[in-house]
Write an enzyme that holds these catalytic residues in place. Structure first.
Site, PDB file in Angstrom:
ATOM      1  N   TYR A 513       0.839  -1.206   0.000  1.00 28.23           N
ATOM      2  CA  TYR A 513       0.000   0.000   0.000  1.00 28.23           C
ATOM      3  C   TYR A 513       0.873   1.255   0.000  1.00 28.23           C
ATOM      4  O   TYR A 513       0.973   1.956  -0.968  1.00 28.23           O
ATOM      5  CB  TYR A 513      -0.945  -0.015   1.205  1.00 28.23           C
ATOM      6  CG  TYR A 513      -1.955   1.114   1.146  1.00 28.23           C
ATOM      7  CD1 TYR A 513      -3.082   1.007   0.333  1.00 28.23           C
ATOM      8  CD2 TYR A 513      -1.776   2.285   1.872  1.00 28.23           C
ATOM      9  CE1 TYR A 513      -3.999   2.040   0.251  1.00 28.23           C
ATOM     10  CE2 TYR A 513      -2.690   3.323   1.801  1.00 28.23           C
ATOM     11  CZ  TYR A 513      -3.796   3.203   0.991  1.00 28.23           C
ATOM     12  OH  TYR A 513      -4.704   4.223   0.904  1.00 28.23           O
ATOM     13  N   SER A 594      -6.385   0.909  -4.630  1.00 25.78           N
ATOM     14  CA  SER A 594      -6.492   2.330  -4.326  1.00 25.78           C
ATOM     15  C   SER A 594      -5.114   2.976  -4.445  1.00 25.78           C
ATOM     16  O   SER A 594      -4.515   2.947  -5.518  1.00 25.78           O
ATOM     17  CB  SER A 594      -7.111   2.517  -2.944  1.00 25.78           C
ATOM     18  OG  SER A 594      -7.551   3.828  -2.755  1.00 25.78           O
ATOM     19  N   ASP A 681     -17.637   3.318  -8.038  1.00 28.75           N
ATOM     20  CA  ASP A 681     -16.543   3.749  -7.164  1.00 28.75           C
ATOM     21  C   ASP A 681     -16.458   5.271  -7.210  1.00 28.75           C
ATOM     22  O   ASP A 681     -15.960   5.850  -8.171  1.00 28.75           O
ATOM     23  CB  ASP A 681     -15.222   3.129  -7.628  1.00 28.75           C
ATOM     24  CG  ASP A 681     -14.089   3.407  -6.651  1.00 28.75           C
ATOM     25  OD1 ASP A 681     -14.263   4.258  -5.761  1.00 28.75           O
ATOM     26  OD2 ASP A 681     -13.026   2.777  -6.785  1.00 28.75           O
ATOM     27  N   HIS A 720     -15.734   1.139  -4.236  1.00 31.12           N
ATOM     28  CA  HIS A 720     -14.309   1.096  -3.909  1.00 31.12           C
ATOM     29  C   HIS A 720     -13.959  -0.143  -3.096  1.00 31.12           C
ATOM     30  O   HIS A 720     -12.796  -0.520  -3.018  1.00 31.12           O
ATOM     31  CB  HIS A 720     -13.936   2.369  -3.139  1.00 31.12           C
ATOM     32  CG  HIS A 720     -12.476   2.646  -3.114  1.00 31.12           C
ATOM     33  ND1 HIS A 720     -11.746   2.889  -4.258  1.00 31.12           N
ATOM     34  CD2 HIS A 720     -11.588   2.717  -2.090  1.00 31.12           C
ATOM     35  CE1 HIS A 720     -10.485   3.115  -3.938  1.00 31.12           C
ATOM     36  NE2 HIS A 720     -10.358   3.004  -2.625  1.00 31.12           N
TER      37      HIS A 720
END
Length: 749
Positions: A513, A594, A681, A720
């Site tokens: 991430y 993301s 999203d 999302h």
């Protein structure tokens, strides 16, 4: 009740295409090679011919940038819909029309089917907890009168839609436990509708609060209503499929039983349209505390004296306590006018400070619990009148302790294995607490502790167990290594594999991430367990910079002009895994969503020689226009503002959309890539994935070296990620694992 720290900050046509590939019999040279590798007959002749429009040219500080696929930013245009349809007509049959998809789906469904529970909460004289019997699309909220009593269904979201796409999204009980405010989200959108339920009768009140997004639900202590944030009416749709920027949130007070039209506007900041307003009523009920954010870090603090204000009939007089966006401040509790905040002001690893609202000058602040030298104070809860539960991150693992509210001194520590506390419930007015522990191999253990009898140790209240025959945690090996990044910084990484298998190169799934001060701690993942079991594989979780694993210093080292460190850390993890015999380049897959989708996109472009496969989910991929859609403007705190020269020059270096090239040789062809997004999203608009897919497919479609596929899959009635029904979760994971299996098989040819 446990809430993630800094929750406000981290919460956002007709065109002629080539006909369906089944009707074509001719393949390019590169696709013929790929076809032979995979041994399938349903590969596309070519990617959809998306129109390249050279008329959209913008100048950034003397540099002209052509946006060839700007038209894909309109989700409602027939041309965009045709593009999505054509992509799905290639990706979906390739992923799903085969026996392996069915085998993986069956195994995954069986593995997913185990009872799941969350921490109980107590309000009034009842306990509440959520439970999923295994494959229910949404968790069901139950209530019991005693912990060993017979559960009764209190709210079942599965009854609200046939396909499970209506989800519970945020909720709050009144202090006396008589009323329940809850948000409902449709198709994964961040927009919610707030409803109210009488706890005793189980009946809903008639009103529904709309135009709500990124909002708390803060009850007044008289239990008559809530403070909540809502946005003004905007043009067009507000169902999550729109791209309009979210601005001008206002704070309202709603009285239960009255229509929304009678709600009272209590606070707004019209001169700052990007502000988002979080509201909490103090534990004593006298104060309304406002937390104001404009991006994804740092906040201002205001308060209103509700007792002095009397009946809420208009805007509340606000007193500002924190005047600059320079640090995080999370309200914990208060004793009279003395307020305790969790903050990183002068403390990169966070500490607790006491601010007297009657005399709030910074030089008068008192440190209640000082900053730890190495460990990060991640969250705090006040319980049993004068005790504080502190959750620390120590080398990425949770440590739990109790300190005194009055002196800040340590009272006791709770023992924990290597893992993470993902839920904790406690109230200042109650002696009982519940906390939930998870790890890579533990789906969930819920502990109960009562401060009324401190001689006792925490006891296991409930444990979640997977239904995998022969599963034993001791058959797995979990190690934490520290590897050097490009600049020599030591980066921690967890590696999970079967202890019963000898160490040799195997399929490896590397997840990352690296942003927004978010820590990737050990958690249980059905996807990960399935990967290890199905592929006899290895999982790798590098804790790269940009996250919060080592406090604000770690975050700052991976944001703004330091963002390349994030990509370097992730690439160095891949080099470590291959150099140390865990995997090979052909067997190494990377995955992220993301901000993690940006990570995957940037890394597959910068170092295609390191990876065999890549899965980019709902990624931020256009780094020059991300701030123009939905809540994207809030991300400038991590990425920088592309309208500023310094940040533009940095962003253009790694923006996936703007760094696609045609591979010059076989070694530098892009890994097999699966780009995933969803039509509702409204956090990271699907336009990012659509434009990136069109760009990279155009670059490789005639390239003799690119034998790996670049596929785009767009899911319908999904967002999302939050609130996604179980059926859609299983479908998506099956698609991913099938894609990885095909990629690994092709690499062996």
């Amino acid at each position: 009740m446990f809430r993630p720290v800094r929750w406000l900050s981290q919460n956002l046509k007709s065109f002629p295409f080539i006909q369906s590939f089944q009707q074509h019999s001719r393949y390019s040279a590169s696709q013929t090679v790929y076809l032979a590798k995979y041994g399938v007959k349903n590969m596309p002749h070519r990617y959809p011919e998306a129109r390249r429009d050279s008329s959209n040219v913008e100048e950034f500080f003397g540099r002209k940038i052509t946006d060839h696929y700007r038209w894909l930013e309109d989700p409602d245009a027939a041309e965009t819909e045709a593009f999505v349809k054509a992509q799905n007509e290639i990706a979906q049959p390739f992923l799903e029309n085969n026996d392996e998809w069915k085998v993986i789906n069956e195994k995954l469904t069986k593995l997913w089917n185990y009872p799941k529970y969350n921490c109980p909460m107590k309000y009034g004289n009842r306990y509440f907890f959520s439970h999923n019997s295994g494959l229910q699309n949404q968790n069901v909220l139950y209530t019991v009168d005693t912990l060993d009593g017979e559960p009764r269904v209190f709210l079942d979201p599965n009854t609200l839609s046939e396909d499970g796409t209506v989800a519970l999204s945020g909720s709050s009980f009144s202090d006396d436990g008589k009323y329940f405010a809850y948000g409902l989200s449709e198709s994964g959108s961040d927009w919610i509708k707030i409803k109210f339920r009488n706890v005793e009768t189980g009946e809903d009140f008639p009103e529904v609060l709309e135009k709500v997004k990124f909002s708390s639900m803060a009850w007044t202590k008289d239990c008559k209503g809530i403070f909540y944030g809502r946005y003004p009416t905007q043009e067009g749709k507000t169902d999550g499929s729109e791209t309009l920027m979210n601005e001008n949130q206002k704070l309202y007070y709603h009285r239960v039983g009255q229509p929304q039209s009678e709600d009272v506007l209590v606070a707004e900041f019209p001169e700052n349209p990007s502000y988002r307003i979080g509201a909490e009523v103090s534990d004593c009920g006298k104060y309304l505390v406002l937390s104001i954010v404009k991006d994804c870090r740092d906040n201002l603090v205001y308060y209103a004296d509700l007792e002095s204000a009397g009946t809420i009939s208009g805007k509340l007089p606000l007193t500002q306590i924190i005047h600059k966006f320079e640090s995080d401040y999370d309200y914990v509790t208060n004793t009279g006018s003395k307020f305790v905040f969790l903050t990183n002001k002068n403390a990169p690893n966070y500490h607790l400070v006491c601010i007297d609202f009657d005399d709030p000058a910074p030089e008068k602040w008192q440190i209640l619990v000082k900053e730890h030298e190495t460990d990060v104070l991640n969250w705090v809860e006040c319980v049993h009148e004068n005790k504080l539960i502190l959750g620390y991150i120590h080398d990425v693992k949770t440590q739990l302790q109790v300190n005194s509210l009055e002196t800040g001194e340590l009272i006791r520590r709770f023992p924990l294995d290597i893992g993470t506390i993902v839920g904790c419930f406690g109230r200042k007015s109650s002696s009982e607490i519940f906390y939930q522990f998870v790890s890579f191999l533990t789906p969930g253990v819920i502990y109960h502790y009562d401060f009324a009898d401190e001689s006792r140790e925490p006891k296991v209240f409930r444990e979640c167990k997977i239904q995998l025959e022969g599963f034993r945690a001791e058959d797995y090996n979990i190690e934490q290594v520290f590897y050097p990044s490009r600049d020599g910084t030591k980066i921690p990484m967890f590696i999970v594999r079967k202890a019963t298998e000898k160490k040799e190169p195997r399929p490896c799934l590397q997840y990352g991430y690296g942003g927004f001060n978010i820590s990737i701690q050990p958690t249980f993942s059905i996807t990960g367990l399935m990967f290890v079991e199905y592929f006899q594989g290895v999982l790798a979780f590098p804790n790269i910079r940009g996250g919060g694993e080592y406090g604000e210093k770690w975050h700052n080292a991976g944001r703004l002009l330091n963002k390349q460190n994030v990509f370097d850390d992730f690439q160095a993890a891949a080099e470590y895994l291959t150099a140390n015999g865990y995997t090979t380049k052909a067997q190494l897959a990377i995955q992220g969503g993301s901000n993690g989708g940006l990570l995957v996109g940037a890394c597959l472009l910068q170092r295609p020689d390191l990876f065999g496969a890549a899965v980019a989910q709902v990624g931020v991929l256009d780094m020059l226009r991300f701030h123009k859609f939905t809540i994207g403007h809030a991300w400038t705190s991590d990425y920088g503002n592309p309208d500023e020269k310094e940040h533009f020059e940095n962003l253009i270096k790694y923006s996936p959309l703007h760094n696609v090239v045609t591979p010059g040789d076989a070694q530098h062809q892009y890994p097999a890539t699966l780009i995933l997004t969803a039509d509702h999203d409204d956090r990271v608009s699907p336009l990012h994935s659509l434009k990136f897919a069109a760009t990279i497919q155009h670059a490789v479609k005639e390239c003799q070296w690119q034998t790996n596929p670049i596929l785009l899959r767009v899911y319908s009635k999904a967002g999302h990620g939050a609130g996604k029904p179980t059926t859609k979760k299983i479908e998506e994971v099956t698609d991913i694992l099938t894609f990885l299996s095909k990629s690994f098989q092709a690499a062996q040819c």
